[in-house]
Write an enzyme that holds these catalytic residues in place. Structure first.
Site, short mmCIF file in Angstrom:
data_model
loop_
_atom_site.label_atom_id
_atom_site.label_comp_id
_atom_site.label_asym_id
_atom_site.label_seq_id
_atom_site.Cartn_x
_atom_site.Cartn_y
_atom_site.Cartn_z
N PHE A 278 -2.77 10.09 5.10
CA PHE A 278 -3.62 9.29 4.22
C PHE A 278 -4.08 10.10 3.01
O PHE A 278 -5.28 10.20 2.74
CB PHE A 278 -4.80 8.71 5.00
N THR B 63 -3.66 3.64 1.29
CA THR B 63 -4.81 3.64 2.18
C THR B 63 -5.90 4.57 1.66
O THR B 63 -5.62 5.74 1.33
CB THR B 63 -4.39 4.04 3.60
N ALA C 45 0.84 -1.20 0.00
CA ALA C 45 0.00 0.00 0.00
C ALA C 45 0.88 1.25 0.00
O ALA C 45 2.02 1.22 0.45
CB ALA C 45 -0.87 -0.01 1.25
N SER D 270 -3.69 2.32 14.05
CA SER D 270 -4.17 3.57 13.44
C SER D 270 -5.36 4.14 14.22
O SER D 270 -5.84 5.22 13.91
CB SER D 270 -4.55 3.34 11.98
C1 FMN Z 1 5.77 7.11 0.44
C2 FMN Z 1 5.13 5.99 1.19
C3 FMN Z 1 3.76 5.99 1.40
C4 FMN Z 1 3.16 4.95 2.10
N1 FMN Z 1 1.82 4.96 2.28
C5 FMN Z 1 1.22 3.94 2.94
C6 FMN Z 1 -0.19 3.91 3.11
O1 FMN Z 1 -0.92 4.78 2.65
N2 FMN Z 1 -0.73 2.86 3.80
C7 FMN Z 1 0.04 1.84 4.30
O2 FMN Z 1 -0.50 0.92 4.91
N3 FMN Z 1 1.39 1.82 4.11
C8 FMN Z 1 1.97 2.85 3.46
N4 FMN Z 1 3.33 2.84 3.28
C9 FMN Z 1 4.14 1.73 3.85
C10 FMN Z 1 4.41 0.66 2.79
O3 FMN Z 1 3.21 0.02 2.42
C11 FMN Z 1 5.38 -0.41 3.33
O4 FMN Z 1 4.75 -1.05 4.43
C12 FMN Z 1 6.70 0.16 3.79
O5 FMN Z 1 7.21 1.04 2.82
C13 FMN Z 1 7.74 -0.93 4.10
O6 FMN Z 1 8.01 -1.69 2.95
P1 FMN Z 1 9.36 -1.48 2.07
O7 FMN Z 1 10.52 -1.59 3.02
O8 FMN Z 1 9.30 -2.55 1.04
O9 FMN Z 1 9.27 -0.11 1.50
C14 FMN Z 1 3.95 3.89 2.60
C15 FMN Z 1 5.33 3.90 2.37
C16 FMN Z 1 5.93 4.92 1.69
C17 FMN Z 1 7.41 4.92 1.48
#
Ligand code: FMN
Length: 335
Positions: A119, A90, A66, A179
């Site tokens: 969000f 989200t 996400a 959350s």
């Molecule tokens: C710019 C950005 C926006 C994100 N937005 C959300 C979000 O809206 N909802 C959510 O559950 N996780 C969000 N995440 C978290 C990612 O889904 C993920 O859990 C996190 O980046 C760890 O994974 P990675 O190490 O592969 O990046 C976001 C991450 C980043 C970097």
């Protein structure tokens, strides 16, 4: 090669959200050139397999986390790059601006990102419309939440509305643990599970855990899952621990300000979480391993630790789309 030597340097010259918009514009543009889309699909997808695992049907075990396609703008196009499933959101009931910009920061020396986007998303109505245009082969999760200001029964009603409206358009739902406060989460989950029983399609509901969750916290999550008959977890989201951002000075990090850390600098937190959850949650718990999965070897390790599926975000930014088929092949070889 092409990504790291040419495309990434160009994208990294732009501000992160500008690069994000540019990439989305390119993805949408590929729709106008069917030959280009066919070329991309051909390059990144090489096997038409179908996998059925714990209520999720998809092409392979590697998914997109996400936060990249919060508004469900380009999930069909992103699927061209070989993902087995895409999690959008989200999504909140009303459109949401998110936090003030800048709110995403790259830390290339550590293959990491710091983000405090909030969000930001176009809201349920728009996302629902966009999901109607889903190409049949894309498996979709939707990460849902209440409006930021909503509390009590209003928050419960909002989440019930989201579940009902999207139940025929999503293959699973995710809710971020932490959350909302614990009593509200309890109320929300009770209501969601009851509503789900009356819907024509039973969709898995997953809890996405924060990167800093403790074993006691995971015990609480497992007890909650058992109590409500939920399906599983995503372990984990970002961490607040900055100790692995050693290539940046304290002053540089302070200048960025608050935000969750994603990518390699998450270290092994998510792997420990998956290991713990599998050992204590039993074989039937659906686990999506996420957070700090940067290489095919990392994806393999996640599966070995007990994950059923793997999600990536930072690896797609830092390594480029070629990382997806590499992970798919590596994990596929384990079957
Ligand atoms: C710019 C950005 C926006 C994100 N937005 C959300 C979000 O809206 N909802 C959510 O559950 N996780 C969000 N995440 C978290 C990612 O889904 C993920 O859990 C996190 O980046 C760890 O994974 P990675 O190490 O592969 O990046 C976001 C991450 C980043 C970097």
């Amino acid at each position: 090669m092409l990504y790291k030597s040419i495309i990434r340097p160009l994208l990294f010259r732009m501000r992160p959200e500008q690069a994000h918009r540019f990439t989305f514009a390119f993805l949408k543009f590929t729709n106008y050139i069917p030959l280009l889309r066919a070329f991309i699909r051909n390059r990144y997808q090489f096997e038409e397999t179908q996998l059925i695992c714990k209520g999720i049907v998809c092409k392979n075990r590697i998914g997109l986390s996400a936060g990249m396609d919060k508004g469900a703008e380009v999930f069909n196009e992103l699927a061209d790059y070989g993902f087995g499933f895409i999690e959008v959101g989200t999504v909140t009931p009303d459109p949401c601006e998110g936090n003030p910009r800048p709110r995403i920061f790259r830390l290339p020396k550590c293959d990491a990102l710091i983000a405090r986007t909030g969000f930001n998303n176009p809201g349920l109505k728009t996302v629902k419309q966009r999901l109607a245009h889903r190409a049949g082969r894309v498996t979709l999760g939707v990460n849902i939440n209440k409006n930021p200001q909503s509390t009590g029964q209003q928050a419960v009603d909002e989440l019930l509305h989201m579940l009902t409206e999207l139940s025929t358009r999503a293959d699973y739902f995710t809710l971020n643990w932490g959350s909302m406060d614990a009593p509200l989460m309890e109320q929300v989950l009770t209501a969601l599970v009851e509503r789900r029983a009356s819907l024509p399609m039973r969709r898995p509901i997953l809890l996405k855990l924060p990167g800093d969750i403790t074993p006691e916290g995971m015990d609480e999550v497992l007890a909650t899952i058992a109590r409500h008959g939920l399906d599983g977890v995503i372990a984990t989201g970002p961490t607040t621990d900055r100790s692995l951002l050693r290539r940046y000075t304290k002053a540089e990090l302070e200048a960025i300000g608050s935000g969750g850390i994603s990518g390699k600098a998450m270290g092994l937190k998510s792997y420990f979480a998956v290991d713990y959850l599998r050992k204590h949650g039993g074989p039937d718990l659906l686990i999506i391993g996420a957070g700090g999965v940067m290489t095919p070897a990392d994806a393999e390790r996640m599966i070995r630790m007990g994950a059923d599926f793997v999600q990536i975000y930072s690896a797609f930014i830092h390594e480029g789309p070629g990382i997806v088929p590499q992970m798919v092949v590596r994990v596929g070889e384990m079957e």
